[in-house]
Write a protein that holds these residues in place. Structure first.
Motif, mmCIF file in Angstrom:
data_model
loop_
_atom_site.group_PDB
_atom_site.id
_atom_site.type_symbol
_atom_site.label_atom_id
_atom_site.label_comp_id
_atom_site.label_asym_id
_atom_site.label_seq_id
_atom_site.Cartn_x
_atom_site.Cartn_y
_atom_site.Cartn_z
ATOM 1 N N TYR A 60 0.362 -1.071 0.154
ATOM 2 C CA TYR A 60 -0.085 0.245 0.277
ATOM 3 C C TYR A 60 0.534 1.315 -0.043
ATOM 4 O O TYR A 60 0.362 2.113 -0.298
ATOM 5 C CB TYR A 60 -0.667 -0.118 1.590
ATOM 6 C CG TYR A 60 -2.048 1.221 1.088
ATOM 7 C CD1 TYR A 60 -2.653 1.283 0.281
ATOM 8 C CD2 TYR A 60 -1.333 2.739 1.373
ATOM 9 C CE1 TYR A 60 -3.398 2.040 0.182
ATOM 10 C CE2 TYR A 60 -2.187 3.370 2.156
ATOM 11 C CZ TYR A 60 -3.381 3.971 1.185
ATOM 12 O OH TYR A 60 -4.424 4.818 0.971
ATOM 13 N N MET A 61 2.017 1.624 1.037
ATOM 14 C CA MET A 61 2.939 2.682 1.131
ATOM 15 C C MET A 61 3.795 2.842 -0.425
ATOM 16 O O MET A 61 3.642 3.640 -1.005
ATOM 17 C CB MET A 61 4.002 1.981 2.014
ATOM 18 C CG MET A 61 3.062 2.230 3.719
ATOM 19 S SD MET A 61 4.650 1.530 4.657
ATOM 20 C CE MET A 61 5.723 3.236 4.430
ATOM 21 N N ARG A 62 3.728 1.404 -1.116
ATOM 22 C CA ARG A 62 4.702 1.815 -2.488
ATOM 23 C C ARG A 62 3.698 2.438 -3.814
ATOM 24 O O ARG A 62 3.804 2.861 -4.546
ATOM 25 C CB ARG A 62 4.796 0.216 -2.706
ATOM 26 C CG ARG A 62 6.062 0.298 -2.722
ATOM 27 C CD ARG A 62 7.152 -1.295 -2.827
ATOM 28 N NE ARG A 62 7.438 -1.941 -1.743
ATOM 29 C CZ ARG A 62 7.485 -3.061 -1.092
ATOM 30 N NH1 ARG A 62 6.381 -3.883 -1.565
ATOM 31 N NH2 ARG A 62 8.313 -3.285 -0.603
ATOM 32 N N ASP A 63 2.483 1.678 -3.610
ATOM 33 C CA ASP A 63 1.045 1.496 -5.102
ATOM 34 C C ASP A 63 0.014 3.024 -4.401
ATOM 35 O O ASP A 63 -0.451 3.219 -5.634
ATOM 36 C CB ASP A 63 0.786 0.410 -5.477
ATOM 37 C CG ASP A 63 2.463 -0.247 -5.270
ATOM 38 O OD1 ASP A 63 3.439 -0.044 -5.999
ATOM 39 O OD2 ASP A 63 2.165 -1.747 -5.171
ATOM 40 N N GLY A 64 -0.290 3.087 -2.856
ATOM 41 C CA GLY A 64 -1.137 3.958 -2.926
ATOM 42 C C GLY A 64 -2.500 2.936 -3.501
ATOM 43 O O GLY A 64 -4.001 3.392 -3.587
ATOM 44 N N GLU A 90 -9.935 3.664 2.318
ATOM 45 C CA GLU A 90 -10.692 2.060 2.386
ATOM 46 C C GLU A 90 -10.751 1.903 0.560
ATOM 47 O O GLU A 90 -10.845 1.208 0.594
ATOM 48 C CB GLU A 90 -11.040 2.343 3.301
ATOM 49 C CG GLU A 90 -10.620 2.413 4.657
ATOM 50 C CD GLU A 90 -11.423 1.790 5.776
ATOM 51 O OE1 GLU A 90 -12.348 0.776 5.378
ATOM 52 O OE2 GLU A 90 -11.629 1.873 7.064
ATOM 53 N N ALA A 91 -11.522 3.004 0.109
ATOM 54 C CA ALA A 91 -11.668 2.589 -1.735
ATOM 55 C C ALA A 91 -10.644 1.803 -2.484
ATOM 56 O O ALA A 91 -10.252 1.349 -3.556
ATOM 57 C CB ALA A 91 -11.637 3.488 -1.912
ATOM 58 N N ALA A 92 -9.762 2.219 -1.827
ATOM 59 C CA ALA A 92 -8.644 1.298 -2.452
ATOM 60 C C ALA A 92 -7.524 0.351 -1.612
ATOM 61 O O ALA A 92 -6.317 -0.174 -2.124
ATOM 62 C CB ALA A 92 -6.744 2.995 -2.286
ATOM 63 N N ILE A 93 -8.395 -1.026 -0.969
ATOM 64 C CA ILE A 93 -8.230 -2.051 -0.738
ATOM 65 C C ILE A 93 -8.757 -2.574 -1.422
ATOM 66 O O ILE A 93 -10.444 -2.632 -1.548
ATOM 67 C CB ILE A 93 -8.192 -2.154 0.934
ATOM 68 C CG1 ILE A 93 -7.623 -1.158 1.547
ATOM 69 C CG2 ILE A 93 -8.125 -3.473 1.386
ATOM 70 C CD1 ILE A 93 -8.401 -1.251 2.958
#
Length: 132
Positions: A60-64, A90-93
């Protein structure tokens, strides 16, 4: 050569580029790796958390965004992100597609049904032979 920090998370080591930590300067990870907290650049930084979720947090930290495998509960992942002090959309999960699990389950059930069908045929033959 890239300047890195080694995190020992639940017994698994992760080598992380300082540049990634610099993108999230207020996160617990960045603070742990800072000169202020850690004067020894060669020291492994121990984190008492789940190593598989740590890897997803790095993604997540790398790619958002992150694609969580079926083995990681979304609530646990969100709790870890809060623990690490990383702002989270949370929409990026995204949850991994479970179609592979569905296919495996279908194959397993098909095998069971095929076995049952054969047993029914065998039982019907026994009954038919007994009636003779």
């Amino acid at each position: 050569m890239t300047d890195t920090v080694i995190f020992d998370v639940g017994g698994k080591e992760y080598k992380v580029a300082r540049t990634l930590l610099d993108v999230h300067p207020d996160s617990m990870r960045a603070k742990m790796a800072s000169k202020q907290w850690n004067g020894d650049d060669d020291k492994k930084l121990f984190v008492e958390r789940d190593c598989e979720r740590f890897r997803s947090c790095l993604d997540y930290m790398r790619d958002g965004k992150v694609f969580l495998p079926l083995t990681i509960n979304k609530k646990s992942f969100v709790a870890d992100m809060e623990y690490y002090g990383i702002d989270l959309d949370e929409a990026a999960i995204h949850l991994e597609d479970s179609s592979a699990v569905t296919i495996i389950a279908m194959k397993k059930h098909k095998s069971v049904l095929t076995d049952l069908e054969q047993k029914l045929k065998d039982a019907a033959k026994v009954v038919k032979d007994a009636e003779k």
